[in-house]
Each structure stands twice: as structure tokens, then as C-alpha cells.
Design a protein around this motif. Sequence first.
Motif, PDB file in Angstrom:
ATOM      1  N   LEU A 156     -40.629   1.422  14.044  1.00 11.71           N
ATOM      2  CA  LEU A 156     -41.718   1.562  15.009  1.00 11.71           C
ATOM      3  C   LEU A 156     -42.236   2.994  15.056  1.00 11.71           C
ATOM      4  CD1 LEU A 156     -43.425   0.186  17.201  1.00 11.71           C
ATOM      5  CD2 LEU A 156     -41.634   0.778  18.850  1.00 11.71           C
ATOM      6  N   MET A 157     -41.333   3.960  14.958  1.00 11.49           N
ATOM      7  CA  MET A 157     -41.741   5.370  14.954  1.00 11.49           C
ATOM      8  C   MET A 157     -42.595   5.689  13.727  1.00 11.49           C
ATOM      9  SD  MET A 157     -38.154   7.106  16.220  1.00 11.49           S
ATOM     10  CE  MET A 157     -38.753   8.767  15.857  1.00 11.49           C
ATOM     11  N   CYS A 158     -42.304   5.045  12.601  1.00  9.09           N
ATOM     12  CA  CYS A 158     -43.104   5.271  11.392  1.00  9.09           C
ATOM     13  C   CYS A 158     -44.434   4.524  11.446  1.00  9.09           C
ATOM     14  CB  CYS A 158     -42.328   4.838  10.154  1.00  9.09           C
ATOM     15  SG  CYS A 158     -40.864   5.830   9.796  1.00  9.09           S
ATOM     16  N   TYR A 159     -44.464   3.405  12.178  1.00 12.37           N
ATOM     17  CA  TYR A 159     -45.686   2.598  12.212  1.00 12.37           C
ATOM     18  C   TYR A 159     -46.792   3.272  13.029  1.00 12.37           C
ATOM     19  CZ  TYR A 159     -48.706  -1.458  12.767  1.00 12.37           C
ATOM     20  OH  TYR A 159     -49.776  -2.313  12.749  1.00 12.37           O
ATOM     21  N   ILE A 160     -46.412   4.064  14.030  1.00 11.29           N
ATOM     22  CA  ILE A 160     -47.431   4.729  14.862  1.00 11.29           C
ATOM     23  C   ILE A 160     -48.254   5.734  14.050  1.00 11.29           C
ATOM     24  CG2 ILE A 160     -47.778   6.228  16.859  1.00 11.29           C
ATOM     25  CD1 ILE A 160     -45.370   4.870  18.157  1.00 11.29           C
ATOM     26  N   PRO A 161     -47.644   6.697  13.349  1.00  9.98           N
ATOM     27  CA  PRO A 161     -48.479   7.597  12.535  1.00  9.98           C
ATOM     28  C   PRO A 161     -49.152   6.887  11.371  1.00  9.98           C
ATOM     29  CG  PRO A 161     -46.145   8.001  12.131  1.00  9.98           C
ATOM     30  CD  PRO A 161     -46.228   7.085  13.310  1.00  9.98           C
ATOM     31  N   ALA A 162     -48.618   5.742  10.926  1.00  6.25           N
ATOM     32  CA  ALA A 162     -49.261   5.002   9.845  1.00  6.25           C
ATOM     33  C   ALA A 162     -50.636   4.505  10.249  1.00  6.25           C
ATOM     34  CB  ALA A 162     -48.378   3.827   9.421  1.00  6.25           C
ATOM     35  N   ASN A 163     -50.849   4.308  11.556  1.00  2.90           N
ATOM     36  CA  ASN A 163     -52.154   3.861  12.037  1.00  2.90           C
ATOM     37  C   ASN A 163     -53.025   5.007  12.534  1.00  2.90           C
ATOM     38  OD1 ASN A 163     -52.302   0.653  12.307  1.00  2.90           O
ATOM     39  ND2 ASN A 163     -50.204   1.305  12.623  1.00  2.90           N
ATOM     40  N   LEU A 164     -52.417   6.170  12.764  1.00  2.00           N
ATOM     41  CA  LEU A 164     -53.188   7.319  13.250  1.00  2.00           C
ATOM     42  C   LEU A 164     -53.687   8.196  12.109  1.00  2.00           C
ATOM     43  CD1 LEU A 164     -51.022   8.383  16.335  1.00  2.00           C
ATOM     44  CD2 LEU A 164     -53.090   6.959  16.299  1.00  2.00           C
ATOM     45  N   TYR A 165     -52.889   8.371  11.079  1.00  2.92           N
ATOM     46  CA  TYR A 165     -53.262   9.210   9.949  1.00  2.92           C
ATOM     47  C   TYR A 165     -54.100   8.414   8.942  1.00  2.92           C
ATOM     48  CZ  TYR A 165     -49.786  12.576  11.607  1.00  2.92           C
ATOM     49  OH  TYR A 165     -49.080  13.457  12.353  1.00  2.92           O
ATOM     50  N   PRO A 166     -54.868   9.105   8.109  1.00  2.00           N
ATOM     51  CA  PRO A 166     -55.694   8.400   7.108  1.00  2.00           C
ATOM     52  C   PRO A 166     -54.835   7.737   6.032  1.00  2.00           C
ATOM     53  CG  PRO A 166     -55.841  10.774   6.813  1.00  2.00           C
ATOM     54  CD  PRO A 166     -55.120  10.555   8.108  1.00  2.00           C
ATOM     55  N   MET A 167     -55.206   6.514   5.701  1.00  2.00           N
ATOM     56  CA  MET A 167     -54.520   5.772   4.647  1.00  2.00           C
ATOM     57  C   MET A 167     -55.118   6.072   3.287  1.00  2.00           C
ATOM     58  SD  MET A 167     -52.266   3.512   3.639  1.00  2.00           S
ATOM     59  CE  MET A 167     -51.727   2.669   5.126  1.00  2.00           C
ATOM     60  N   LEU A 168     -56.434   6.370   3.257  1.00  2.33           N
ATOM     61  CA  LEU A 168     -57.135   6.570   1.988  1.00  2.33           C
ATOM     62  C   LEU A 168     -58.026   7.799   2.078  1.00  2.33           C
ATOM     63  CD1 LEU A 168     -57.199   4.897  -0.662  1.00  2.33           C
ATOM     64  CD2 LEU A 168     -59.369   3.944   0.127  1.00  2.33           C
ATOM     65  N   GLN A 169     -57.995   8.625   1.042  1.00  2.22           N
ATOM     66  CA  GLN A 169     -58.844   9.811   0.954  1.00  2.22           C
ATOM     67  C   GLN A 169     -59.777   9.656  -0.244  1.00  2.22           C
ATOM     68  OE1 GLN A 169     -56.188  13.151   0.710  1.00  2.22           O
ATOM     69  NE2 GLN A 169     -55.783  13.179   2.918  1.00  2.22           N
ATOM     70  N   THR A 170     -61.065   9.616   0.030  1.00  2.00           N
ATOM     71  CA  THR A 170     -62.069   9.478  -1.031  1.00  2.00           C
ATOM     72  C   THR A 170     -62.805  10.804  -1.185  1.00  2.00           C
ATOM     73  OG1 THR A 170     -62.345   7.147  -0.429  1.00  2.00           O
ATOM     74  CG2 THR A 170     -64.023   8.134  -1.842  1.00  2.00           C
ATOM     75  N   ARG A 171     -62.638  11.403  -2.337  1.00  2.00           N
ATOM     76  CA  ARG A 171     -63.275  12.702  -2.628  1.00  2.00           C
ATOM     77  C   ARG A 171     -64.441  12.502  -3.594  1.00  2.00           C
ATOM     78  NH1 ARG A 171     -60.035  17.123  -1.277  1.00  2.00           N
ATOM     79  NH2 ARG A 171     -57.940  16.543  -0.571  1.00  2.00           N
ATOM     80  N   THR A 172     -65.592  12.992  -3.189  1.00  2.53           N
ATOM     81  CA  THR A 172     -66.756  12.997  -4.071  1.00  2.53           C
ATOM     82  C   THR A 172     -67.187  14.440  -4.321  1.00  2.53           C
ATOM     83  OG1 THR A 172     -68.324  12.851  -2.219  1.00  2.53           O
ATOM     84  CG2 THR A 172     -67.493  10.770  -3.125  1.00  2.53           C
ATOM     85  N   PHE A 173     -68.252  14.566  -5.082  1.00  2.00           N
ATOM     86  CA  PHE A 173     -68.729  15.911  -5.403  1.00  2.00           C
ATOM     87  C   PHE A 173     -69.253  16.628  -4.171  1.00  2.00           C
ATOM     88  CE2 PHE A 173     -71.869  18.961  -7.024  1.00  2.00           C
ATOM     89  CZ  PHE A 173     -71.068  19.647  -7.932  1.00  2.00           C
ATOM     90  N   PHE A 174     -69.659  15.866  -3.166  1.00  2.00           N
ATOM     91  CA  PHE A 174     -70.290  16.471  -1.994  1.00  2.00           C
ATOM     92  C   PHE A 174     -69.425  16.419  -0.734  1.00  2.00           C
ATOM     93  CE2 PHE A 174     -73.709  14.888  -4.715  1.00  2.00           C
ATOM     94  CZ  PHE A 174     -74.428  16.051  -4.934  1.00  2.00           C
ATOM     95  N   SER A 175     -68.509  15.467  -0.625  1.00  2.00           N
ATOM     96  CA  SER A 175     -67.790  15.314   0.628  1.00  2.00           C
ATOM     97  C   SER A 175     -66.415  14.702   0.396  1.00  2.00           C
ATOM     98  CB  SER A 175     -68.588  14.430   1.607  1.00  2.00           C
ATOM     99  OG  SER A 175     -68.735  13.126   1.064  1.00  2.00           O
ATOM    100  N   VAL A 176     -65.640  14.703   1.473  1.00  2.00           N
ATOM    101  CA  VAL A 176     -64.318  14.074   1.480  1.00  2.00           C
ATOM    102  C   VAL A 176     -64.269  13.115   2.668  1.00  2.00           C
ATOM    103  CG1 VAL A 176     -61.831  14.411   1.681  1.00  2.00           C
ATOM    104  CG2 VAL A 176     -63.217  16.072   0.416  1.00  2.00           C
TER     105      VAL A 176
END
Length: 219
Positions: free
Chosen positions: A61-81
Amino acid sequence: MERAQQPKEVISAKDMGVVACTRCMQVWPQEVEFCDRCGHRLVQRDIKSLQRVWALWVVGLMCYIPANLYPMLQTRTFFSVQQDTIVGGAIELIEYGSIGVAIIILIASVMIPIAKFLAIAFLSVSVARPSSVSKNQRQLLYEVVEYIGRWSMIDIFVVAILSSLVQLNVLVAINPGPASLFFALSVIFTMLSAQAFDSRMIWDAQQQGEGQVNNDEHP
């Protein structure tokens, strides 16, 4: 023809003087200490089962809370993240018209983990206190929790596939976020928590409750 009626009393393996190996399910007499098939130690009941269940449950349960608060996916493009959480990514998929995929992610990554936490907690409490739910229903619930555990990793699979396929260096790059680690740990700890639960205690608790009822009816 008369329909065969089920016996009112269920005879357990403990009453028959045998014990089943929890690893390979081979049945042996109670006097045997180790399973000759797999070498696992045979025990009538795991008296420390609930302690391990609750410890692993709390960590999951302690691990599940930050799993929903932190980003799961980071998409980096030439202009933005762009960083997306589990729920945020599902909402974005709905906006793009991928409603089916979003529903699958919400069910596998939000509803199923929460249901597993509630089910494991209920089973653990039900063997320590009287419960109106029958032993057959609780046993079925335990088997369902064990079966669906493997499907909780679908978010990790999606992130891994996207990370391996979409790697265009400068133009586009998709990487797993910090939530992926916490989510994987949460799934692992909940699976271990379910496996640590000794389902034989369900039947013991039911028999104790029936015995208490009989004593109250016949003083």
C-alpha cells in the motif's frame, strides 16, 4: 430420482490426520515433517501467516500511493517534456478517442489493485473475527485474488513496450517514470501478501464459529 444432498459437516484434512504440502499439494500423514516430492516442510497451519500478510500488505500500500502520484510515463520531444500519471494518461487517451485502451488501463492499474488490497484485508480480518460470508465464498475470493494478480502488471508492460519501440533519439523518446518502479513493487508485495495467506485458516475459523453457535444453543 432424489437429488443427492451435500453433507452438512465438512471433514478437513486435519480431521482425517493428513496434511497437504503447500508447494506441490501432495498429501502426507501428519507425522511426516518434509514432503518427499519437493522437500518442502509440512505444517498443519502457518501460525505466523497473518503477520507476514499484513506486513507485505502495508508495504504494498505504501508503494501504491506514490505509484499514482508520480509520473508513469515521460515523453520527450524536441520542444517539450510531458509527464503522465496513470490516471492522467488514461484521461488523455480518452480525449484522443482511445476509450477502450483507457478503460483497460484504469481497470488493471486502479480498480484491480484497490480490489486486491480490500480483498486481502477482508480475508485476513475474517479469519480472526466472525464473518457472515461463507467459507466457500471466501475461498473463491482468495483464488480470484491469486489469479488476477498477474494482470496488474499491464501498465508496466505498456511502458516497457513503448520505451523499446518509440526511441527516435532527438525527435521523440519515451521513458518510464518513477511511478513504474513503485507500481511494480506494489504489485509484487501484494502478490506476496496473497501467497503468504494460509487459506486453511478460513475453514478453521468457520468450524470455530459453528462450534460456538452449537455451544450457545446447547448450554
